[in-house]
Design an enzyme around this catalytic site. Structure first.
Site, PDB file in Angstrom:
ATOM      1  N   SER A  22       1.668  -9.742  -0.792  1.00  0.00           N
ATOM      2  CA  SER A  22       1.329  -8.318  -0.702  1.00  0.00           C
ATOM      3  C   SER A  22       1.587  -7.709   0.668  1.00  0.00           C
ATOM      4  CB  SER A  22      -0.129  -8.108  -1.099  1.00  0.00           C
ATOM      5  OG  SER A  22      -0.979  -8.951  -0.351  1.00  0.00           O
ATOM      6  N   LYS A  29       0.809  -1.217   0.000  1.00  0.00           N
ATOM      7  CA  LYS A  29       0.000   0.000   0.000  1.00  0.00           C
ATOM      8  C   LYS A  29       0.850   1.277   0.000  1.00  0.00           C
ATOM      9  CE  LYS A  29      -4.477  -1.520   1.452  1.00  0.00           C
ATOM     10  NZ  LYS A  29      -4.351  -2.956   1.739  1.00  0.00           N
ATOM     11  N   GLU A  74     -10.332   6.668   2.778  1.00  0.00           N
ATOM     12  CA  GLU A  74     -11.222   5.680   3.381  1.00  0.00           C
ATOM     13  C   GLU A  74     -10.354   4.524   3.866  1.00  0.00           C
ATOM     14  OE1 GLU A  74     -10.434   5.671   0.219  1.00  0.00           O
ATOM     15  OE2 GLU A  74      -9.825   3.574  -0.031  1.00  0.00           O
TER      16      GLU A  74
END
Ligand SMILES: *Cc1c(COP(=O)(O)O)cnc(C)c1O
Length: 391
Positions: free
Chosen positions: A376, A95, A117
């Site tokens: 990830s 991220k 969000e």
């Protein structure tokens, strides 16, 4: 009909990926989306922007992340398994690649505040991290149910100087937090950049986030060529909104590799979704007969999005990527397997990808195949939950 050579390039001028994507927003947001589109295109073709981003991802984020060949697990499965180690990024997942890029872009546009969000809190923490790094204000919208479930991440965001706003509307989860963040952006667009967390939302977001995550796939392609002397046979990534998968696939879309996205069985929008327009984009969503959006449900909060990024819907229709499912039990087994055989505790999200590989090794994955999985994120955030589920 889309031809394969046209996939994962630029969307059309109206932001379409085939019949998906687009920009379905209130009138008042159109200029902001257009400004963002212009700013991104100018930044992305500006060598000084690219080199500053590259420098930050290296010196702050820890890139390039390695590709690790799994010796013991490969032997067990009868395939050659390689992991792209996004778990080794600062803040523990892919991220950061996206939020550092968007924060730099916000600064370039003269915006001093980020709004985001978050579902489980991972994207909120990453955005709060980038805001702290750049000295920006940061407000994070989070469903009230998620605020309760993810206390520790709420505290992390606060430590990083962000304000977390519990959202009480609808089902009080991620999809409601997105609506609230969009609403806040409408009201504050002069000073604020909306830092969206995946390859979703109105054009140009799906395009921006894919480009910011393509570093994962581009690096991995080079690294695989060094290790394997060729491209992998199969490239696998988990899919929530689809950003780590999009970044990974972007590096391999023009290779011969089979591309596989793995969704949570309780949130499989490609398998069970139908086209609709939600959160500013046309894509596939889990809906009931009345077109109401359903709640996605899985053990991993990061895959709880009831839709999928529009480009994945296009890749699925075009047959270039396949989308599979893994259920909670398989995922928990894969989580333990990687820990025990390789000394790597994965996040539950990429454990979905591994669960599919374990299930298919020797079946639709021929023995001896080289398989690349994007890991990830790391599993620290999930250890308590796995412990509870194991009792
Ligand atoms: C958020 C998250 C995901 C899901 O998001 P995508 O946009 O589908 O990549 C997957 N893995 C980890 C570790 C995450 O934190």
């Amino acid at each position: 009909m889309t031809t394969l050579g046209e996939l994962m390039r630029e969307p059309s001028a109206s932001g379409r990926f085939g019949e998906y994507g687009g920009r379905f927003v209130p009138e008042s947001l159109v200029p902001a989306c257009e400004e963002l589109d212009r700013a991104f295109r100018s930044a992305w073709s500006d060598p000084s922007f690219r080199s500053e981003l590259d420098h930050l991802l290296r010196s702050y984020g820890g890139r390039p992340t390695p590709v690790t060949e799994c010796r013991r697990l490969s032997e067990r499965l009868g395939v050659r398994l390689l992991l792209k180690r996004e778990d080794l990024n600062h803040t523990g997942s892919h991220k950061l690649n996206n939020v550092i890029g968007q924060a730099l872009l916000a600064r370039r546009m003269g915006k001093r505040r980020l709004v985001a969000e978050t579902g489980a809190g991972q994207h909120g923490v990453a955005t709060a991290t980038a805001a702290a790094l750049f000295g920006m204000e940061c407000d994070v919208y989070m469903g009230a149910v998620d605020v309760e479930r993810q206390e520790l991440n709420v505290f992390r965001m606060e430590l990083l100087g962000a304000s977390v706003h519990p959202v009480q509307s609808g089902s009080r989860t991620l999809k409601d937090a997105i609506n609230e963040a969009l609403r806040n952006w409408v009201a504050t667009v002069e000073t604020t950049h909306y830092c969206i967390g995946s390859v979703m939302g109105p054009h140009p977001y799906p395009y921006i986030v894919r480009e910011l995550q393509r570093v994962v796939g581009d690096e991995a392609r080079r690294q695989c060529r060094e290790i394997l002397k060729s491209d992998p046979d199969i490239v696998v990534a988990c899919v929530g909104g689809g950003s780590n998968a999009a970044g990974t696939f972007a590096g391999f879309v023009d290779s011969g590799a089979r591309l596989v996205g793995v969704e949570a069985a309780g949130g499989a929008a490609v398998q069970h979704g139908v086209p609709g327009i939600v959160h500013g984009m046309r894509s596939k969503f889990l809906q009931d007969e009345d077109g109401q959006i359903l709640e996605a449900e899985s053990i991993s909060a990061g895959l709880d999005y009831p839709g999928i990024g529009p480009e994945h819907a296009q890749l699925a229709d075009a047959g270039r990527a396949e989308y599979m499912e893994a259920n909670d039990d398989e995922v928990l087994a894969a989580f333990r397997l990687l820990a025990e055989t390789e000394g790597i505790i994965p996040a539950l999200e990429p454990a979905h990808g591994l669960a599919w590989i374990v299930r298919e090794a020797g079946k639709s994955i021929p023995k001896g195949s080289a398989v690349l999985l994007t890991l990830s994120g790391r599993g620290d955030k999930d250890v308590a939950l796995v412990r509870e589920r194991s009792r």
